[in-house]
Design an enzyme around this catalytic site. Sequence first.
Site, PDB file in Angstrom:
ATOM      1  N   SER A   7      37.574 -10.703 -30.536  1.00 13.21           N
ATOM      2  CA  SER A   7      38.121  -9.346 -30.516  1.00 13.21           C
ATOM      3  C   SER A   7      38.117  -8.840 -29.083  1.00 13.21           C
ATOM      4  CB  SER A   7      37.263  -8.421 -31.374  1.00 13.21           C
ATOM      5  OG  SER A   7      37.554  -7.076 -31.039  1.00 13.21           O
TER       6      SER A   7
ATOM      7  N   HIS B  92      42.108 -11.282 -31.766  1.00 15.85           N
ATOM      8  CA  HIS B  92      41.936 -10.147 -32.691  1.00 15.85           C
ATOM      9  C   HIS B  92      42.069  -8.851 -31.896  1.00 15.85           C
ATOM     10  CE1 HIS B  92      40.365  -8.287 -36.408  1.00 15.85           C
ATOM     11  NE2 HIS B  92      39.696  -7.472 -35.610  1.00 15.85           N
TER      12      HIS B  92
ATOM     13  N   ASP C 163      42.034  -4.749 -32.095  1.00 12.12           N
ATOM     14  CA  ASP C 163      41.550  -3.624 -32.895  1.00 12.12           C
ATOM     15  C   ASP C 163      42.242  -2.320 -32.514  1.00 12.12           C
ATOM     16  OD1 ASP C 163      39.437  -4.721 -34.618  1.00 12.12           O
ATOM     17  OD2 ASP C 163      38.508  -5.291 -32.718  1.00 12.12           O
TER      18      ASP C 163
ATOM     19  N   MET D 162      42.488   1.595 -33.137  1.00 14.10           N
ATOM     20  CA  MET D 162      41.733   2.732 -33.689  1.00 14.10           C
ATOM     21  C   MET D 162      42.417   4.022 -33.260  1.00 14.10           C
ATOM     22  SD  MET D 162      37.891   1.448 -32.908  1.00 14.10           S
ATOM     23  CE  MET D 162      37.375  -0.240 -33.201  1.00 14.10           C
TER      24      MET D 162
ATOM     25  N   HIS E 148      44.460  -5.634 -36.270  1.00 13.10           N
ATOM     26  CA  HIS E 148      43.637  -4.956 -37.281  1.00 13.10           C
ATOM     27  C   HIS E 148      43.847  -3.451 -37.114  1.00 13.10           C
ATOM     28  CE1 HIS E 148      39.179  -3.935 -38.543  1.00 13.10           C
ATOM     29  NE2 HIS E 148      40.075  -3.400 -39.354  1.00 13.10           N
TER      30      HIS E 148
ATOM     31  N   MET F  88      43.159   0.191 -37.816  1.00  6.65           N
ATOM     32  CA  MET F  88      42.227   1.197 -38.341  1.00  6.65           C
ATOM     33  C   MET F  88      42.886   2.539 -38.071  1.00  6.65           C
ATOM     34  SD  MET F  88      38.826  -0.698 -36.899  1.00  6.65           S
ATOM     35  CE  MET F  88      39.822  -1.710 -35.812  1.00  6.65           C
TER      36      MET F  88
ATOM     37  N   MET G  26      34.976  -6.183 -43.708  1.00  9.10           N
ATOM     38  CA  MET G  26      34.210  -5.575 -42.615  1.00  9.10           C
ATOM     39  C   MET G  26      32.725  -5.787 -42.895  1.00  9.10           C
ATOM     40  SD  MET G  26      36.414  -4.474 -40.522  1.00  9.10           S
ATOM     41  CE  MET G  26      35.190  -3.869 -39.353  1.00  9.10           C
TER      42      MET G  26
ATOM     43  N   GLY H  95      34.989   0.945 -36.160  1.00 13.77           N
ATOM     44  CA  GLY H  95      35.023   1.971 -35.123  1.00 13.77           C
ATOM     45  C   GLY H  95      34.438   1.520 -33.795  1.00 13.77           C
ATOM     46  N   PHE H  96      33.506   0.592 -33.844  1.00 11.79           N
ATOM     47  CA  PHE H  96      32.822   0.207 -32.607  1.00 11.79           C
ATOM     48  C   PHE H  96      32.431  -1.267 -32.638  1.00 11.79           C
ATOM     49  CE2 PHE H  96      32.064   4.626 -33.573  1.00 11.79           C
ATOM     50  CZ  PHE H  96      32.473   5.244 -32.398  1.00 11.79           C
ATOM     51  N   GLY H  97      32.435  -1.880 -31.463  1.00  8.52           N
ATOM     52  CA  GLY H  97      31.887  -3.222 -31.332  1.00  8.52           C
ATOM     53  C   GLY H  97      30.372  -3.142 -31.177  1.00  8.52           C
TER      54      GLY H  97
ATOM     55  N   ASP I 207      34.561  -9.548 -40.112  1.00  7.34           N
ATOM     56  CA  ASP I 207      34.637  -8.823 -38.834  1.00  7.34           C
ATOM     57  C   ASP I 207      33.430  -7.905 -38.652  1.00  7.34           C
ATOM     58  OD1 ASP I 207      35.436  -7.402 -36.598  1.00  7.34           O
ATOM     59  OD2 ASP I 207      37.263  -6.577 -37.493  1.00  7.34           O
ATOM     60  N   GLY I 208      32.661  -8.174 -37.615  1.00  7.41           N
ATOM     61  CA  GLY I 208      31.573  -7.271 -37.227  1.00  7.41           C
ATOM     62  C   GLY I 208      30.220  -7.949 -37.202  1.00  7.41           C
TER      63      GLY I 208
HETATM   64  C1  DX5 Z   1      35.040  -2.926 -35.380  1.00  9.51           C
HETATM   65  C2  DX5 Z   1      36.135  -3.928 -35.036  1.00  9.51           C
HETATM   66  C3  DX5 Z   1      35.644  -5.267 -34.674  1.00  9.51           C
HETATM   67  C4  DX5 Z   1      34.782  -5.324 -33.454  1.00  9.51           C
HETATM   68  C5  DX5 Z   1      33.785  -6.398 -33.689  1.00  9.51           C
HETATM   69  O1  DX5 Z   1      35.614  -1.792 -35.940  1.00  9.51           O
HETATM   70  O2  DX5 Z   1      37.025  -4.077 -36.135  1.00  9.51           O
HETATM   71  O3  DX5 Z   1      36.721  -6.205 -34.567  1.00  9.51           O
HETATM   72  O4  DX5 Z   1      35.456  -5.601 -32.265  1.00  9.51           O
HETATM   73  O5  DX5 Z   1      32.873  -6.339 -32.645  1.00  9.51           O
HETATM   74  P1  DX5 Z   1      31.509  -7.136 -32.690  1.00  9.51           P
HETATM   75  O6  DX5 Z   1      31.827  -8.587 -32.835  1.00  9.51           O
HETATM   76  O7  DX5 Z   1      30.917  -6.790 -31.375  1.00  9.51           O
HETATM   77  O8  DX5 Z   1      30.721  -6.607 -33.869  1.00  9.51           O
HETATM   78 ZN    ZN Z   2      38.548  -5.764 -36.116  1.00 12.02          ZN
END
Ligand code: DX5
Ligand code: ZN
Length: 225
Positions: A7, A32, A34, A36, A71, A73, A142, A147-149, A180-181
């Site tokens: 991602s 990937h 993301d 948002m 993806h 969101m 998920m 929302g966040f990595g 994912d996550g």
């Molecule tokens: C979160 C994203 C993920 C995110 C995953 O909302 O959809 O794709 O980038 O990040 P990691 O691998 O750091 O959990």
């Molecule tokens: Zn994602």
Amino acid sequence: MFTIAPSVLSADFANLGAEVTSVIGAGADWIHFDVMDNHYVPNLTMGPAIAKAIKPYCVTTNGSSVPLDVHLMVQPVDELAVAFAKAGADLITFHPDAERHVDRTLQVIKDQGCKAGLVFNPAVPLDGLEWVLDKIDIILLMSVNPGFGGQSFIDSTYRKIEKAKRLIEDSGRDIRLEVDGGIKPSNIALVANAGADTFVAGSAIFDQPDYKAVIDDMRSRLAMC
Ligand code: DX5
Ligand code: ZN
């Protein structure tokens, strides 16, 4: 068989093209992406113009193209899905709780020539999935709240992966199961053993200096599954 989808949410945004090139050189199977909107999720990231800008970088040194896995969101979905398809998305997934007419939105994506899929948040049941299994190419579960990595993997996802895998097997269809996550080398085999075949990883790869070392580590653990 196993697909690793880094991602770029955790990549260096000031050098996105170079980051995509280097993670593909390190062995990424998909990119990937993301999206948002600060409405469906409390964060704001990248739009179709950025997808279009990185698309030419989604290629291996041999010239084969690397799928751009978008993806969404966002809420609503339809118009942005079309915009991302035109920007070069190969796969587009969205959250069914973000769009009232899920079947129609899947069709909107397919009509653009993209693969389509649904994304389920940790507390969202798989209800309704069986009625659209003939229209989807991918299920994305998920394993963190979107929302966040950099968040930790939520353990109830393992049971959900098993359940989704059974639904896919019962349908006899060729549907990918992506998670994912919070995926990293130490848990990727558990995720695979539960039934997943496609793994998103952001911070586990981009927060390390050597992307290839992380991807190689993931692959060697997957090879034992
Ligand atoms: C979160 C994203 C993920 C995110 C995953 O909302 O959809 O794709 O980038 O990040 P990691 O691998 O750091 O959990
Ligand atoms: Zn994602």
